[in-house]
Design an enzyme around this catalytic site. Structure first.
Site, PDB file in Angstrom:
ATOM      1  N   TRP A  31      -4.067  -2.874   6.633  1.00  0.00           N
ATOM      2  CA  TRP A  31      -2.602  -2.857   6.598  1.00  0.00           C
ATOM      3  C   TRP A  31      -2.022  -1.447   6.581  1.00  0.00           C
ATOM      4  CZ3 TRP A  31      -5.681  -5.459   3.048  1.00  0.00           C
ATOM      5  CH2 TRP A  31      -5.959  -4.778   1.865  1.00  0.00           C
ATOM      6  N   ARG A  32      -2.887  -0.445   6.573  1.00  0.00           N
ATOM      7  CA  ARG A  32      -2.419   0.946   6.615  1.00  0.00           C
ATOM      8  C   ARG A  32      -2.610   1.589   7.994  1.00  0.00           C
ATOM      9  NH1 ARG A  32      -4.161   3.762   0.819  1.00  0.00           N
ATOM     10  NH2 ARG A  32      -2.921   2.391  -0.537  1.00  0.00           N
ATOM     11  N   GLU A  44       1.132  -6.491   0.502  1.00  0.00           N
ATOM     12  CA  GLU A  44       1.588  -6.300  -0.870  1.00  0.00           C
ATOM     13  C   GLU A  44       1.681  -7.619  -1.617  1.00  0.00           C
ATOM     14  OE1 GLU A  44       1.729  -3.689  -2.493  1.00  0.00           O
ATOM     15  OE2 GLU A  44       1.691  -2.146  -0.956  1.00  0.00           O
ATOM     16  N   GLN A  49      -2.106  -9.656  -8.140  1.00  0.00           N
ATOM     17  CA  GLN A  49      -3.099 -10.417  -8.896  1.00  0.00           C
ATOM     18  C   GLN A  49      -4.440 -10.545  -8.186  1.00  0.00           C
ATOM     19  OE1 GLN A  49      -2.056 -11.285 -11.885  1.00  0.00           O
ATOM     20  NE2 GLN A  49       0.107 -10.857 -11.514  1.00  0.00           N
ATOM     21  N   THR A  50      -4.684  -9.767  -7.124  1.00  0.00           N
ATOM     22  CA  THR A  50      -5.911  -9.924  -6.336  1.00  0.00           C
ATOM     23  C   THR A  50      -6.483  -8.561  -5.958  1.00  0.00           C
ATOM     24  OG1 THR A  50      -4.866 -11.898  -5.375  1.00  0.00           O
ATOM     25  CG2 THR A  50      -6.934 -11.171  -4.389  1.00  0.00           C
ATOM     26  N   LEU A  87      -6.626 -17.693  -2.834  1.00  0.00           N
ATOM     27  CA  LEU A  87      -5.897 -16.538  -3.365  1.00  0.00           C
ATOM     28  C   LEU A  87      -5.100 -16.895  -4.621  1.00  0.00           C
ATOM     29  CD1 LEU A  87      -4.500 -14.700  -0.199  1.00  0.00           C
ATOM     30  CD2 LEU A  87      -6.172 -13.837  -1.843  1.00  0.00           C
ATOM     31  N   GLY A  88      -4.754 -18.172  -4.757  1.00  0.00           N
ATOM     32  CA  GLY A  88      -4.015 -18.599  -5.941  1.00  0.00           C
ATOM     33  C   GLY A  88      -2.559 -18.165  -5.914  1.00  0.00           C
ATOM     34  N   TYR A  89      -1.819 -18.536  -6.982  1.00  0.00           N
ATOM     35  CA  TYR A  89      -0.389 -18.211  -7.076  1.00  0.00           C
ATOM     36  C   TYR A  89       0.309 -18.574  -5.770  1.00  0.00           C
ATOM     37  CZ  TYR A  89      -1.928 -15.597 -11.177  1.00  0.00           C
ATOM     38  OH  TYR A  89      -2.487 -15.249 -12.379  1.00  0.00           O
ATOM     39  N   TYR A 127       9.188  -4.056  -6.896  1.00  0.00           N
ATOM     40  CA  TYR A 127       8.017  -3.304  -6.434  1.00  0.00           C
ATOM     41  C   TYR A 127       7.785  -3.497  -4.938  1.00  0.00           C
ATOM     42  CZ  TYR A 127       3.305  -2.285  -5.099  1.00  0.00           C
ATOM     43  OH  TYR A 127       2.226  -1.824  -4.390  1.00  0.00           O
ATOM     44  N   ASP A 145       4.195  -0.515  -9.798  1.00  0.00           N
ATOM     45  CA  ASP A 145       3.301  -1.634 -10.083  1.00  0.00           C
ATOM     46  C   ASP A 145       2.394  -1.244 -11.238  1.00  0.00           C
ATOM     47  OD1 ASP A 145       1.614   0.236  -8.939  1.00  0.00           O
ATOM     48  OD2 ASP A 145       0.563  -1.217  -7.669  1.00  0.00           O
TER      49      ASP A 145
END
Length: 370
Positions: A31-32, A44, A49-50, A87-89, A127, A145
C-alpha cells in the site's frame, strides 16, 4: 506540562527521522507503492487491531476483488464479508462499503482532501482521516495511533492517560507542531515505523534508535512508564452452546440476523446461557443445559435428537467488550429432515459462505476431537 522543542530542534528531528525513513522505512509494503487514497484507506482500516504481516495477503486479495472504490461500493455484502473473513471486527468492512457509496456520485468518485472532510465518511475516524489526508493529499496533520501515542509520549515524557478521549487532542497538537509540512505523509509513516521497530511497547531498542538523542524517556531510563494507560474495563463473560448437527444432507447452518454481533455471517446454531436462565451469574450444570438445548432445537428448528458435549472444555473467544466461553454439543440424524429455519449445507457449500472467527474455532475444536 509539556515543554515544546525549539524550532531548530524540531527541524533537526524532522531531518533525522526522515533520513532514517528514506533509508530504512518499510516502503516495500504494497500500500506504499503510491499515494492513492483508496489504497491508503483500505490498508489503514485493515491495520486496525491487526499485524502488518497478517494484513499483506488480505490487502492484496482485497485489491484483486475490489480494485476501485466503485467496485467496493457495489460489491455483494456476502462476497465482502468472505474477503474479510479472519480479520475480525467486521463492522470495519461494512462501514468501508457505506463510505465507498458516499464517495461515488453519478458514477464518479469524489474524494474529500482534508482531514475534517474525510471524517464525515462512515467509519473514518481522526487517525484514518489524518493518514489519508497527509499521505494522499499532503495535508500537514498528525496521524495519532498507538504507535504515535507511544513515540510522542516517550519523546516528551507525556504523562496524560491515553485511554481518555481528551488526551488525543493533546497528542494531536504536539504531533502537528512536529510534522514536516513538506512531507507530512512520509513523516506520519516514519512515526508508524519507528513505533513498530525501535520504540515498541516491549523489547524496544532505544540504544540503536535513530532518534534516541530526542527521546527524553530514554535519556533518564523511564521508557517503561510511557505511554500512561489506565486499565480497561474487563470484558463481560458470556457462556454459549454451539450445536453441530449432521444429517445425510450435511451440517445445519444458519445466517445470523442483519443486526447485532456476527450480523449476516453463517454459523452453526448458537445459544447463549442467558436464553435458558434469567441469572447469568447463577451456577449451572452442563447436563441441564444440554437438555434445555435439545428442547430449543425442537422448538426452533423442528429437530429432535439427543445431544452430547464434544468436550467439557470450552472454546474461548474474546471481543472488545465480551468474552465468550463456547461449549460444543453434537447430534446426528440418520434421515433427512426439513428444518423450520437454517439450511443443511455440505462442507464445500459452507466453505463459500462468510463465517466469523468463532465458527472457525468451533471447526478446529471439532477436528481436534474426532
Amino acid at each position: 506540562m509539556i515543554t515544546m522543542w525549539t524550532d531548530e530542534k524540531i527541524h533537526q528531528f524532522r531531518k533525522t527521522l526522515l533520513n532514517w525513513y528514506d533509508q530504512a522505512g518499510r516502503k516495500n509494503l504494497p500500500w506504499r507503492q503510491d499515494q492513492d487514497p483508496y489504497h491508503v484507506w483500505v490498508s489503514e482500516i485493515m491495520l486496525q487491531q491487526t499485524q502488518v504481516n497478517t494484513v499483506i495477503p488480505y490487502y492484496q486479495r482485497f485489491m484483486t476483488l475490489f480494485p476501485t472504490v466503485e467496485a467496493l461500493a457495489s460489491a455483494p455484502e456476502e462476497q465482502l464479508l468472505k474477503a474479510w473473513e479472519g480479520l475480525g471486527y467486521y463492522s470495519r468492512v461494512r462501514n468501508m462499503q457505506k463510505a465507498a457509496q458516499q464517495l461515488v456520485t453519478d458514477g464518479r468518485v469524489e474524494w474529500p482532501q482534508t482531514m475534517k472532510e474525510l471524517e464525515k465518511l462512515k467509519g473514518i475516524g481522526p487517525y484514518t482521516a489524518a493518514a489519508i489526508a497527509s499521505i494522499a493529499f499532503l495535508e500537514p496533520v498528525a496521524a495519532i495511533d498507538g504507535n504515535a501515542f507511544r513515540v510522542l509520549a516517550r519523546l516528551f515524557k507525556i504523562d496524560a492517560d491515553i485511554r481518555l478521549p481528551r488526551t488525543r487532542q493533546l497528542f494531536f497538537e504536539v504531533g502537528n507542531q512536529l510534522i514536516d509540512p513538506k512531507r507530512p505523509g512520509d513523516f506520519n509513516q516514519a512515526i508508524m515505523d519507528l513505533g513498530s521497530s525501535y520504540m515498541t511497547a516491549k523489547n524496544y531498542d532505544s540504544e540503536h534508535s535513530p532518534v534516541k538523542a530526542f527521546n527524553a524517556a530514554y535519556q533518564d531510563g523511564t521508557e517503561d512508564f510511557y505511554p500512561v494507560k489506565s486499565k480497561a474495563r474487563p470484558a463481560r463473560l458470556i457462556h454459549y452452546f454451539a450445536v453441530r448437527i449432521t444429517s445425510p444432507s450435511g451440517y445445519l447452518f444458519e445466517k445470523r440476523p442483519k443486526q447485532g454481533l456476527l450480523a449476516n455471517f453463517w454459523t452453526m446454531p448458537l445459544y447463549a446461557l442467558t436464553e435458558f436462565t434469567e441469572d447469568p451469574e447463577a451456577d449451572w450444570q452442563l447436563a441441564e443445559m444440554v437438555t434445555a438445548t435439545e428442547k430449543r432445537l425442537k422448538m426452533d428448528y423442528g429437530i429432535q435428537t439427543t445431544l452430547k458435549p464434544l468436550s467439557e472444555k470450552a472454546i474461548t473467544h474474546v471481543y472488545s467488550h465480551q468474552k465468550w466461553q463456547v461449549i460444543v454439543l453434537t447430534g446426528t440424524l440418520d434421515t433427512e429432515v426439513d428444518v423450520k429455519r437454517g439450511q443443511w449445507q455440505t462442507l464445500s457449500e459452507i466453505a463459500k459462505k462468510p463465517q466469523p472467527k468463532v465458527q472457525e474455532k468451533i471447526w478446529q475444536h471439532l477436528r481436534a476431537h474426532k
